[in-house]
Motif scaffolding. Structure first.
Motif, mmCIF file in Angstrom:
data_model
loop_
_atom_site.group_PDB
_atom_site.id
_atom_site.type_symbol
_atom_site.label_atom_id
_atom_site.label_comp_id
_atom_site.label_asym_id
_atom_site.label_seq_id
_atom_site.Cartn_x
_atom_site.Cartn_y
_atom_site.Cartn_z
ATOM 1 N N CYS A 177 -1.636 66.632 83.277
ATOM 2 C CA CYS A 177 -1.712 65.755 82.088
ATOM 3 C C CYS A 177 -2.820 64.708 82.145
ATOM 4 O O CYS A 177 -3.631 64.613 81.239
ATOM 5 C CB CYS A 177 -0.360 65.091 81.868
ATOM 6 S SG CYS A 177 -0.362 64.021 80.444
ATOM 7 N N GLU A 185 -9.574 57.435 78.759
ATOM 8 C CA GLU A 185 -9.195 57.289 77.344
ATOM 9 C C GLU A 185 -9.324 55.851 76.850
ATOM 10 O O GLU A 185 -9.720 55.636 75.706
ATOM 11 C CB GLU A 185 -7.767 57.808 77.143
ATOM 12 C CG GLU A 185 -7.325 57.759 75.697
ATOM 13 C CD GLU A 185 -6.061 58.547 75.424
ATOM 14 O OE1 GLU A 185 -5.625 59.319 76.305
ATOM 15 O OE2 GLU A 185 -5.507 58.404 74.319
ATOM 16 N N PHE A 213 -3.070 59.500 85.712
ATOM 17 C CA PHE A 213 -1.964 58.566 85.958
ATOM 18 C C PHE A 213 -0.588 59.230 85.909
ATOM 19 O O PHE A 213 0.427 58.561 85.930
ATOM 20 C CB PHE A 213 -2.030 57.352 85.017
ATOM 21 C CG PHE A 213 -2.099 57.691 83.543
ATOM 22 C CD1 PHE A 213 -0.961 58.027 82.836
ATOM 23 C CD2 PHE A 213 -3.314 57.669 82.878
ATOM 24 C CE1 PHE A 213 -1.025 58.328 81.480
ATOM 25 C CE2 PHE A 213 -3.394 57.969 81.521
ATOM 26 C CZ PHE A 213 -2.244 58.305 80.815
ATOM 27 N N TRP A 262 10.729 62.675 73.716
ATOM 28 C CA TRP A 262 10.243 64.018 74.080
ATOM 29 C C TRP A 262 11.151 64.678 75.120
ATOM 30 O O TRP A 262 11.255 65.900 75.166
ATOM 31 C CB TRP A 262 8.805 63.923 74.612
ATOM 32 C CG TRP A 262 7.812 63.435 73.594
ATOM 33 C CD1 TRP A 262 7.916 63.532 72.238
ATOM 34 C CD2 TRP A 262 6.573 62.766 73.849
ATOM 35 N NE1 TRP A 262 6.809 62.974 71.630
ATOM 36 C CE2 TRP A 262 5.964 62.495 72.588
ATOM 37 C CE3 TRP A 262 5.892 62.370 75.000
ATOM 38 C CZ2 TRP A 262 4.720 61.852 72.467
ATOM 39 C CZ3 TRP A 262 4.662 61.741 74.881
ATOM 40 C CH2 TRP A 262 4.087 61.486 73.633
ATOM 41 N N ASP A 272 -5.939 65.605 68.400
ATOM 42 C CA ASP A 272 -4.964 64.988 69.308
ATOM 43 C C ASP A 272 -3.560 65.157 68.721
ATOM 44 O O ASP A 272 -3.379 65.650 67.606
ATOM 45 C CB ASP A 272 -5.286 63.520 69.570
ATOM 46 C CG ASP A 272 -4.653 62.996 70.869
ATOM 47 O OD1 ASP A 272 -4.059 63.821 71.610
ATOM 48 O OD2 ASP A 272 -4.741 61.795 71.150
ATOM 49 N N HIS A 282 -1.514 67.999 71.043
ATOM 50 C CA HIS A 282 -0.195 68.143 71.673
ATOM 51 C C HIS A 282 0.698 68.525 70.508
ATOM 52 O O HIS A 282 1.276 67.652 69.834
ATOM 53 C CB HIS A 282 0.260 66.827 72.315
ATOM 54 C CG HIS A 282 -0.772 66.227 73.222
ATOM 55 N ND1 HIS A 282 -1.060 66.755 74.457
ATOM 56 C CD2 HIS A 282 -1.596 65.156 73.065
ATOM 57 C CE1 HIS A 282 -2.021 66.030 75.021
ATOM 58 N NE2 HIS A 282 -2.364 65.060 74.192
ATOM 59 N N LEU A 290 -4.774 54.279 68.392
ATOM 60 C CA LEU A 290 -4.271 53.646 69.618
ATOM 61 C C LEU A 290 -5.167 52.487 70.066
ATOM 62 O O LEU A 290 -4.961 51.934 71.154
ATOM 63 C CB LEU A 290 -4.154 54.683 70.746
ATOM 64 C CG LEU A 290 -3.107 55.794 70.553
ATOM 65 C CD1 LEU A 290 -3.181 56.807 71.687
ATOM 66 C CD2 LEU A 290 -1.697 55.215 70.471
ATOM 67 N N TYR A 349 3.569 69.664 70.045
ATOM 68 C CA TYR A 349 4.982 69.281 69.998
ATOM 69 C C TYR A 349 5.173 67.929 69.318
ATOM 70 O O TYR A 349 6.254 67.616 68.815
ATOM 71 C CB TYR A 349 5.601 69.280 71.410
ATOM 72 C CG TYR A 349 5.091 68.183 72.307
ATOM 73 C CD1 TYR A 349 3.966 68.367 73.098
ATOM 74 C CD2 TYR A 349 5.726 66.944 72.359
ATOM 75 C CE1 TYR A 349 3.486 67.352 73.912
ATOM 76 C CE2 TYR A 349 5.258 65.925 73.171
ATOM 77 C CZ TYR A 349 4.134 66.141 73.947
ATOM 78 O OH TYR A 349 3.656 65.130 74.744
ATOM 79 N N LEU A 364 3.065 55.639 75.094
ATOM 80 C CA LEU A 364 3.661 56.745 75.867
ATOM 81 C C LEU A 364 5.071 56.391 76.331
ATOM 82 O O LEU A 364 5.996 57.199 76.241
ATOM 83 C CB LEU A 364 2.781 57.083 77.076
ATOM 84 C CG LEU A 364 1.529 57.910 76.794
ATOM 85 C CD1 LEU A 364 0.607 57.935 78.013
ATOM 86 C CD2 LEU A 364 1.884 59.345 76.383
HETATM 87 N N1 LIG Z 1 -3.755 60.432 73.259
HETATM 88 C C1 LIG Z 1 -2.918 60.794 74.243
HETATM 89 N N2 LIG Z 1 -3.217 60.431 75.501
HETATM 90 C C2 LIG Z 1 -2.381 60.780 76.482
HETATM 91 N N3 LIG Z 1 -2.418 60.551 77.791
HETATM 92 C C3 LIG Z 1 -1.320 61.134 78.308
HETATM 93 O O1 LIG Z 1 -1.004 61.100 79.580
HETATM 94 N N4 LIG Z 1 -0.589 61.724 77.368
HETATM 95 C C4 LIG Z 1 -1.222 61.519 76.213
HETATM 96 C C5 LIG Z 1 -0.940 61.910 74.884
HETATM 97 O O2 LIG Z 1 0.069 62.569 74.583
HETATM 98 N N5 LIG Z 1 -1.830 61.518 73.942
#
Ligand SMILES: Nc1nc2[nH]c(O)nc2c(=O)[nH]1
Length: 444
Positions: A202, A232, A205, A93, A317, A65, A295, A67, A86
């Motif tokens: 995206c 994830e 969720f 953002w 990432d 990503h 994370l 940005y 997030l």
């Molecule tokens: N590592 C990330 N996981 C995400 N899930 C999501 O919905 N956005 C992201 C993200 O920016 N990075």
């Protein structure tokens, strides 16, 4: 006719079908393609001396990503799991616009180039204040990297049970129309293409089932690839079970999100059945080891996936969750993490390098990239192994076991992008100054 001869490389790791490795050898580039590999090659064009260097295919980054280079190390997000992280970052953002998108993307791409990357994808899933996908496409074009931008999207805000704030989501009809617009305007399916566009809601969720399904139908209609985040971490699995009554693999399969034209980012929590599904359907995975560590998401079962026949590639990432964008370092991290979970012989340096090059090209459906072989595109990284970090190395595996972590030269489509460790195509100092100015605005 435009020729460059890379001469006298200590080692060339071709990643071709026979995984050939040559010593004291040359690579001849002609008009953007590899013309020959061997000994004693000659040219009337440019000559690059590669004595003391290891030559590899350019590395391929399959998840970013871009940005997010403007939100590295944001205090509230430094120690959070995915969902909390997030929620901290969404409001920042939401203040981005076209200039933030262009500048942060170019910073991220320049950083990738210095770490050996010649082809990067990007997942841009929010479009505040007039931002558009082409902000990033122009950034990549100016720099000269091969680019696979994906038109991401979020459509289910907090008030409808999604994670993002309502102010950051778009109407689904607008999303699909913009997907059509950017594919028609920028996607180039040809061999040697410098820009291929993908469609990329995206994550389960943050968009509806309907958008996932319609995006898959549209991508198939247009002949472009599909990309999203999947499985994830544990929160992601819990959300899927609670809201959809099934695991992410089932959800993906039901909505048309498996196949050779699909790749999913992360997949840390895929179970055995889901791994078999991905192998059977040729669905790709973008493994992002540093972000998964940062994370606290877990260790993706890459050894198991590879043994089952799943196509696995690497992604750095976004820089809000890595926070670096160094692809050779990412390959090292991938190797180390598999060893943590499965033992010292779980992944060799050569296998990690293969995943970072050829593996990435396979996931992005680029058989023209990812290897050094006659007829392939001339995307090449040249690593100087005569310096301090490599002194005393016995084998080119030292590239991942020791270093260096930056290239000396980088070629994309036969064009020199890095010379003597410096980007040649843009003014990096001016770019950093622009990024600093934008950062001041965001922090004010
Ligand atoms: N590592 C990330 N996981 C995400 N899930 C999501 O919905 N956005 C992201 C993200 O920016 N990075």
């Amino acid at each position: 006719m435009r020729e460059t001869l890379i001469r006298n490389a200590d080692h060339i790791l071709t990643m071709d079908d026979d995984r050939r490795e040559l010593r004291g050898a040359d690579v001849l580039i002609r008009d953007g393609q590899i013309a020959a590999i061997g000994h004693g090659l000659v040219t009337r064009g440019e000559v690059v001396e590669a004595r003391g260097c290891v030559v590899t295919p350019g590395l391929v980054n399959t998840h970013h990503h871009l940005y997010q280079t403007l939100t590295r190390a944001v205090p509230g997000g430094q120690d959070a799991l995915l969902f909390g992280w997030l929620k901290t970052l969404y409001p920042i953002w939401a203040r981005f616009g076209p200039e933030e998108m262009f500048t942060s993307a170019q910073i991220g791409l320049a950083e990738l180039a210095l770490s050996g990357c010649t082809l990067s994808s990007d997942h841009l899933y929010l479009y505040p204040n007039g931002a558009r996908l082409e902000d990033t496409i122009h950034a990549a074009g100016e720099l000269g990297l091969r680019f696979h931008p994906t038109r991401g999207a979020m459509s289910i805000g907090e008030s409808a049970g999604g994670l993002p704030p309502d102010s950051l989501v778009e109407h689904e009809a607008d999303i699909l129309n913009d997907c059509i617009r950017v594919v028609d305007a920028f996607h180039d399916a040809s061999d040697g293409s410098m820009c291929r566009v993908g469609i990329a809601p995206c994550s389960p969720f943050s968009v509806s089932r309907e958008l996932m399904r319609d995006a898959a139908l549209l991508a198939r209609d247009k002949g472009v690839m599909l990309h999203t985040h999947l499985a994830e971490n544990d929160e992601d699995i819990a959300y899927s079970l609670e809201k959809f009554g099934c695991r992410p693999g089932q959800y993906a399969e039901d909505l048309g999100w498996t196949g050779a034209d699909v790749w999913h980012a992360h997949c840390v929590k895929l179970d055995g059945q889901e791994i078999d599904l991905f192998a059977k359907t040729r669905t790709g995975v973008a493994h992002c080891p540093c972000s998964n560590c940062r994370l606290g998401s877990g260790i993706a079962p890459v050894r198991t996936m590879r043994d089952a026949g799943v196509k696995v590639a690497l992604g750095v990432d976004g820089s809000a969750s890595n926070d670096a964008g160094n692809l050779i370092a990412e390959a090292r991290q991938a190797m180390l993490l598999q060893r943590v979970s499965k033992g010292a012989d779980a992944m060799s340096a050569r296998e990690a390098l293969e995943i970072a090059t050829r593996g990435g090209a396979e996931v992005l459906n680029r058989p023209d990239c990812g290897q050094i072989a006659p007829g392939k595109r001339a995307d090449i990284a040249i690593w100087d192994v005569s310096g301090l970090e490599s002194a005393g190395s016995w084998d080119p595996a030292a590239l991942l076991l020791a270093g260096p972590m930056k290239v000396r030269y980088l070629y994309v489509e036969g064009r020199q992008i890095v010379r003597d460790g410096q980007i040649t195509t843009i003014d990096v100092e001016a770019l950093i100054a622009r990024q600093a100015r934008l950062l001041s605005g965001l922090m004010a």
